[in-house]
Design a protein around this motif. Structure first.
Motif, PDB file in Angstrom:
ATOM      1  N   TYR A  93       0.865  -1.177   0.000  1.00 34.01           N
ATOM      2  CA  TYR A  93       0.000   0.000   0.000  1.00 34.01           C
ATOM      3  C   TYR A  93       0.898   1.222   0.000  1.00 34.01           C
TER       4      TYR A  93
ATOM      5  N   GLU B 159     -10.333   6.865   5.918  1.00 32.28           N
ATOM      6  CA  GLU B 159     -10.205   7.050   4.476  1.00 32.28           C
ATOM      7  C   GLU B 159      -9.435   5.891   3.845  1.00 32.28           C
ATOM      8  N   GLU B 160      -8.379   5.455   4.524  1.00 35.27           N
ATOM      9  CA  GLU B 160      -7.610   4.316   4.027  1.00 35.27           C
ATOM     10  C   GLU B 160      -8.480   3.060   4.004  1.00 35.27           C
TER      11      GLU B 160
ATOM     12  N   LYS C  59     -11.704   2.888   3.753  1.00 35.41           N
ATOM     13  CA  LYS C  59     -12.692   3.017   2.690  1.00 35.41           C
ATOM     14  C   LYS C  59     -12.068   2.667   1.337  1.00 35.41           C
ATOM     15  N   LEU C  60     -10.854   3.129   1.121  1.00 38.30           N
ATOM     16  CA  LEU C  60     -10.150   2.824  -0.116  1.00 38.30           C
ATOM     17  C   LEU C  60      -9.909   1.317  -0.235  1.00 38.30           C
ATOM     18  N   ILE C  61      -9.504   0.688   0.847  1.00 42.70           N
ATOM     19  CA  ILE C  61      -9.285  -0.755   0.855  1.00 42.70           C
ATOM     20  C   ILE C  61     -10.602  -1.486   0.600  1.00 42.70           C
TER      21      ILE C  61
ATOM     22  N   ASP D 185     -13.200  -0.392  -1.056  1.00 44.40           N
ATOM     23  CA  ASP D 185     -13.548  -0.218  -2.467  1.00 44.40           C
ATOM     24  C   ASP D 185     -12.696  -1.127  -3.355  1.00 44.40           C
ATOM     25  N   TYR D 186     -11.431  -1.238  -3.014  1.00 49.74           N
ATOM     26  CA  TYR D 186     -10.517  -2.115  -3.756  1.00 49.74           C
ATOM     27  C   TYR D 186     -10.999  -3.563  -3.670  1.00 49.74           C
TER      28      TYR D 186
ATOM     29  N   SER E  99     -13.998  -4.216  -5.734  1.00 47.52           N
ATOM     30  CA  SER E  99     -13.756  -4.268  -7.177  1.00 47.52           C
ATOM     31  C   SER E  99     -13.514  -5.688  -7.671  1.00 47.52           C
TER      32      SER E  99
ATOM     33  N   GLN F 263      -5.565   1.576  -9.777  1.00 47.39           N
ATOM     34  CA  GLN F 263      -6.659   2.539  -9.757  1.00 47.39           C
ATOM     35  C   GLN F 263      -7.052   2.920  -8.337  1.00 47.39           C
ATOM     36  N   PHE F 264      -6.617   2.146  -7.336  1.00 47.21           N
ATOM     37  CA  PHE F 264      -6.922   2.471  -5.947  1.00 47.21           C
ATOM     38  C   PHE F 264      -5.688   2.960  -5.187  1.00 47.21           C
ATOM     39  N   GLY F 265      -4.592   3.178  -5.902  1.00 46.98           N
ATOM     40  CA  GLY F 265      -3.394   3.706  -5.270  1.00 46.98           C
ATOM     41  C   GLY F 265      -2.507   2.671  -4.630  1.00 46.98           C
TER      42      GLY F 265
END
Length: 152
Positions: free
Chosen positions: A19, A104-105, A107-109, A111-112, A115, A147-149
């Motif tokens: 990450y 926030e991290e 949430k990103l995880i 979403d990843y 996917s 796309q998710f960093g």
């Protein structure tokens, strides 16, 4: 030593350990240690080849005959795949919450992970073994990481 590096590389890719936004060295070490332990257990029944090591290190799909079942074994031992060979997004997210604290991290995880949730709907021929599904998940995670960093 090769076995340890195989485990490190393949599992590093599978579970967000590179990450790139805010992972600390302590967070990386927690994840690495957890997956080394699980991976060592899986190497006994599903040894992967030197070529698989190279593929995993270079973010490619390993082609060795034991690679899919090695990945399935690791996912099952960690609880990221259930005994029916289905991915458990919720379990993966709970594991992430043990390492990451920032909403926030997380949430990103989430979403990843979402996917690749379509993987559970894919038709596979090995049923609850989960080997084919584990390989599909690996391919999806690698393909969607940028796309998710995530720099996997």
């Amino acid at each position: 030593m090769a076995k340890v590096s195989v485990l490190f590389c393949s599992l590093y890719v599978l579970v967000l350990t590179s990450y790139s936004m805010a992972m600390t060295e302590d967070q990386r070490n927690i994840i690495r240690q957890h997956f080394r332990e699980m991976g060592m257990k899986c190497m006994n029944d599903n040894p992967i080849t030197a070529e698989d090591i190279t593929a995993l290190k270079s973010r490619q799909v390993p082609t060795g005959p034991n690679s899919p079942c090695f990945l399935s074994c690791v996912l099952k031992l960690t609880g990221m795949m259930d005994s029916n060979g289905m991915l458990q997004k919720e379990t993966m997210l709970e594991l992430a919450k043990k390492v990451f604290n920032d909403p926030e991290e997380l949430k990103l995880i989430e979403d990843y992970l979402h996917s690749c949730s379509h993987i559970n709907g894919e038709v596979v021929s090995d049923g609850d073994k989960g080997c084919e599904r584990a390989m599909l998940a690996h391919k999806c995670m690698v393909a969607n990481a940028a796309q998710f960093g995530f720099d996997v």
